[in-house]
Design an enzyme around this catalytic site. Structure first.
Site, PDB file in Angstrom:
ATOM      1  CB  SER A 104      -0.971  -0.035   1.183  1.00 43.81           C
ATOM      2  OG  SER A 104      -1.908   1.005   1.101  1.00 43.81           O
ATOM      3  CG  ASP A 248      -2.866   4.271  -1.368  1.00 43.88           C
ATOM      4  OD1 ASP A 248      -3.575   3.978  -2.345  1.00 43.88           O
ATOM      5  OD2 ASP A 248      -2.814   3.572  -0.338  1.00 43.88           O
ATOM      6  CG  ASP A 250      -2.747  -0.283  -2.442  1.00 43.13           C
ATOM      7  OD1 ASP A 250      -2.744   0.886  -1.981  1.00 43.13           O
ATOM      8  OD2 ASP A 250      -3.294  -1.232  -1.856  1.00 43.13           O
ATOM      9  CG  ASP A 252      -5.921   0.788  -0.617  1.00 40.08           C
ATOM     10  OD1 ASP A 252      -5.109   1.736  -0.649  1.00 40.08           O
ATOM     11  OD2 ASP A 252      -5.856  -0.131   0.221  1.00 40.08           O
TER      12      ASP A 252
END
Length: 490
Positions: A104, A248, A250, A252
């Protein structure tokens, strides 16, 4: 020491040994996951996705090959893609599990292994402990069988894009968007989603658009971090954008920037949260459920009561928010995570959030209003709610426990000049039991807790005042910030 399951899976530095992310750890983890699924009688499809961090391609291959050798029907997503695509695929395929190789918004040195269970929600206790026990029973990684898996095509990605493109509620499309994926994997998918939804006027931060595991232009690849959105806001001002969107790595999480008379600024997660809560409840049936966490603003609960909706509060993390209750139409956490379409993605989704924000901003623009105007209207209705966060980053994790112990031994009776009541959630009964201390007064609220994903102690601050008393709320927030910053002393 062995790397253990934390927030829905593994996360740690890439390196050698059992306490780091490496191919052997991923092989043994996946073998343990396969054994756990078998023990539950959960044969079937498993979806595996990845981001573009260091090691992600190798870890992805290892996970798919181990699962295939264990007899599962593996859907290996075709390329580095946002985490929400994996969450969507798990839910839409009714897969028994999903794995996303990602860390992440962690530093560039890290990678991770995120697990979804059937239905598309993140892994929770006690499943994580059971999987750890199954991992411990796996032998040497070299002895684990592996079978090569062919990548899937683009059908699931196309279905995801069609789903998020269906989220807009208005016909308004005149909107200019500035966007950055912060060197992550969300850029191509976000632009495709916005265009599919009818928002074609998208300008991107070129230097941050292509995936780059070094994250060279930001100190930390997290849109919460000061300075991470500077290039985005400069672009937004340059092109005359209506909104700015930062994802961000990734994709999400979604941070939203807005123009103000004093220049561009990023909205806090709580500000975007109440805006989206109001927007989604306007089209939801009476009695629908909205949810947020113990560290988020108190405003969503007041909004829900006024709009005839139900409200739930959970522990931090979308593994809990996704399970907040039946009839969930929206959930958010102040750390820039928003679940705007829980029927399709039972997790935070930065791409879908960007679509819903763009739709709302475009409709407001037809009425010569902005997201800031809509936020001000909510403050007039419910009072001004100012928030902030103080994060104490550490290199020695023992410091976090020492600070929490010191706080518990001398809980304050007053903050920002008003009495407060202390609640130690470590001793609380029920689902909100966690390592956190809550301090609440008539117009102030502070939550202190260790981060679940980073080496930080986090202090979440809120000051409330009538809309006309911004000075009073600001002064109280300043006092709370000073108190929280002083926690690291001693």
């Amino acid at each position: 020491m062995t790397l253990r399951f934390g927030t829905a899976g593994l996360r740690g530095p890439v390196g050698d040994g059992p306490d780091c992310m490496n191919e052997d750890v991923v092989v043994r983890t996946t073998a343990g996951l396969a054994r756990w699924l078998d023990a539950r009688g959960s044969g079937g499809t498993v979806v595996v996705g990845r981001d573009a961090r260091t090691g992600s391609a190798e870890f992805f291959a290892a996970a798919t090959e181990v699962l295939a050798a264990a007899g599962f029907d593996v859907v290996a997503l075709p390329r580095p893609l946002p985490t929400p695509v994996t969450a969507y695929a798990v839910r839409t395929l009714d897969a028994v599990a999903g794995v996303q190789i990602t860390a992440s918004h962690n530093p560039a040195t890290d990678n991770g292994y995120k697990v979804y269970t059937r239905g598309g929600a993140q892994l929770v206790e006690p499943d994580d402990r059971e999987i750890e026990a199954a991992i411990d029973a796996v032998g040497d990684a070299a002895s684990v069988p592996r079978v090569t898996v062919a990548p899937a095509g683009d059908e699931l990605v196309a279905r995801y894009l069609a789903r998020v493109a269906s989220l807009p509620r208005s016909a308004a499309r005149e909107l200019r968007v500035a966007l950055t994926p912060l060197h992550g994997v969300g850029g191509e998918t976000a632009v495709a989603a916005l265009r599919a939804a009818g928002f074609g006027d998208v300008h991107v931060v070129d230097a941050q658009f292509a995936p780059d595991p070094r994250f060279p232009t930001v100190e930390f690849p997290n849109p919460e971090e000061p300075g991470s959105a500077d290039a985005l806001l400069a672009l937004a001002a340059e092109v005359g954008a209506d909104i700015a969107v930062a994802l961000d790595p990734d994709a999400d999480r979604c941070a939203v920037g807005v123009p103000t008379p004093d220049g561009w600024r990023m909205l806090r997660g709580d500000e975007t949260g109440v805006l989206l809560g109001d927007r989604i409840l306007a089209g939801a049936p009476r009695g629908a459920l909205v949810a947020t966490t113990i560290v988020s603003s108190s405003l969503l609960g007041k909004l829900a009561a006024a709009r005839g909706a139900r409200y739930a509060q959970t522990l931090t993390g979308f593994k809990w928010l996704a399970r907040a209750g039946d009839g969930l139409v929206y959930a958010y956490e102040e750390a820039l995570g928003h679940c705007v379409d829980p029927d399709a993605v039972r997790d935070k989704d930065g791409i879908a959030t960007a679509i819903v924000v763009a739709d709302y901003a475009a409709e407001l623009k037809t009425r010569r209003r902005t997201l800031v105007d809509a936020l001000d209207a909510l403050y007039r209705e419910f009072g001004l709610h100012l928030g902030d966060q103080v994060s104490i980053r550490v290199t020695d994790l023992a410091r976090i426990g020492a600070i929490m112990s010191r706080l518990r031994s001398a809980l304050p009776a007053e903050l920002a000049g008003e009495p407060v009541t202390a609640t130690d959630l470590a001793t609380a009964a029920g689902p909100l039991r966690t390592d956190a201390v809550v301090l609440e007064g008539a117009s102030v609220r502070v939550v202190v807790r260790p981060s679940g994903t980073e080496p930080k102690l986090k202090c979440y601050l809120e000051a409330v005042a009538p809309d006309g008393d911004r000075g009073g709320a600001t002064a109280r927030l300043r006092a709370l910030r000073a108190w929280a910053s002083a926690l690291s002393d001693g």
